[in-house]
Design an enzyme around this catalytic site. Structure first.
Site, mmCIF file in Angstrom:
data_model
loop_
_atom_site.group_PDB
_atom_site.id
_atom_site.type_symbol
_atom_site.label_atom_id
_atom_site.label_comp_id
_atom_site.label_asym_id
_atom_site.label_seq_id
_atom_site.Cartn_x
_atom_site.Cartn_y
_atom_site.Cartn_z
ATOM 1 N N HIS A 160 0.824 -1.208 0.000
ATOM 2 C CA HIS A 160 0.000 0.000 0.000
ATOM 3 C C HIS A 160 0.861 1.262 0.000
ATOM 4 O O HIS A 160 2.023 1.230 0.428
ATOM 5 C CB HIS A 160 -0.880 0.045 1.257
ATOM 6 C CG HIS A 160 -2.019 -0.909 1.269
ATOM 7 N ND1 HIS A 160 -2.370 -1.645 2.385
ATOM 8 C CD2 HIS A 160 -2.924 -1.246 0.306
ATOM 9 C CE1 HIS A 160 -3.421 -2.391 2.103
ATOM 10 N NE2 HIS A 160 -3.776 -2.170 0.859
ATOM 11 N N CYS A 246 -3.168 0.541 9.689
ATOM 12 C CA CYS A 246 -4.148 -0.434 9.194
ATOM 13 C C CYS A 246 -5.185 -0.802 10.247
ATOM 14 O O CYS A 246 -6.306 -1.215 9.912
ATOM 15 C CB CYS A 246 -3.464 -1.726 8.755
ATOM 16 S SG CYS A 246 -2.103 -1.549 7.610
#
Length: 253
Positions: A160, A246
């Site tokens: 990511h 996250c």
């Protein structure tokens, strides 16, 4: 008040999706302790923690950030790039409905929240294996009425965008430049220590930065700059390609 939406995990974490790293054993008991410690840090900083119910059939559900983007004006319910994660979104939607108007991203768009950096009125989207061009365009359409501009950013060798860079303050980001080039931004870019790419993932909570405890030299750099840093242990989640950001959707209530 800051609110953090989180979700517990368990043995299902062993079956997490992996893209850029090899599967290695995860100590689930240790991961659970690390998660509880993370929640304790948030509460110590006067964050209201809302824990969603556990989803044993969804191995990556603890990484709630990928399911939603919460802006001051609206919450965008995302469509994660891994098919196994689509069942995580409804419970996040139910939780956010108490705090924001919610808009929804539809198929064939895919976009993970871990690919999103909000920097003022710019939203950077990592062009990763989890976030496609349709998703980037769809996000742009959903947030344009609120004055946001969305732009894609190529990322390399990492899951990511937030694995490569995160916001330190209104003028500054921290970045591991081998993974992403953010030189086009009119911003101060702090480099992680070369051996600590995980140091690029920090989370601002009021006056404090949450930083990965396994990146001590990067933390030292941040402290020398004058930042108040709280170390968070997330190395077991790192084995699942996870990081601090996250594990929570954090926003002003």
């Amino acid at each position: 008040m800051l609110i953090a939406i989180t979700r517990p995990t368990g043995e299902e974490l062993l079956d997490c999706e992996l893209t850029h790293i090899e599967r290695v054993p995860i100590d689930v008991d240790r991961a659970l302790v690390q998660h509880d410690d993370y929640l304790a840090v948030l509460r110590s900083l006067d964050v209201l923690v809302i824990e969603l119910h556990r989803l044993p059939g969804h191995p990556d559900a603890v990484f709630v950030e990928d399911t939603a983007l919460v802006l001051p004006e609206v919450a965008v319910l995302l469509r994660p790039g891994a098919d196994s994660r689509h069942g995580e979104v409804p419970s996040m939607a139910a939780a956010l409905a108490a705090y924001r108007e919610c808009v929804t991203m539809e198929s064939p768009a895919t976009l993970d929240g871990g690919d999103l950096i909000v920097f003022g009125k710019r939203i950077l989207v990592g062009e990763s294996t989890r976030s496609n061009e349709v998703g980037i365009r769809a996000l742009g359409d959903l947030v344009a009425p609120f004055g946001y501009r969305v732009e894609g950013v190529p990322v390399r060798d990492v899951l990511h965008l937030k694995s490569a860079a995160t916001v330190v303050d209104d003028d500054t980001l921290i970045v591991h430049s081998p993974f992403v080039d953010l030189g086009f931004l009119e911003a101060e870019l702090l480099e992680t220590h070369p051996d600590e790419p995980q140091g690029a993932n920090v989370v601002r909570v009021g006056d404090v930065l949450l930083a990965d405890a396994s990146a001590p030299r990067t933390i030292e750099m941040l402290e020398e700059r004058g930042e108040q840093v709280v170390e968070v242990h997330v190395d077991e989640f790192g084995k699942a390609e996870g990081a601090i950001s996250c594990k929570g959707v954090i926003f002003e209530g």
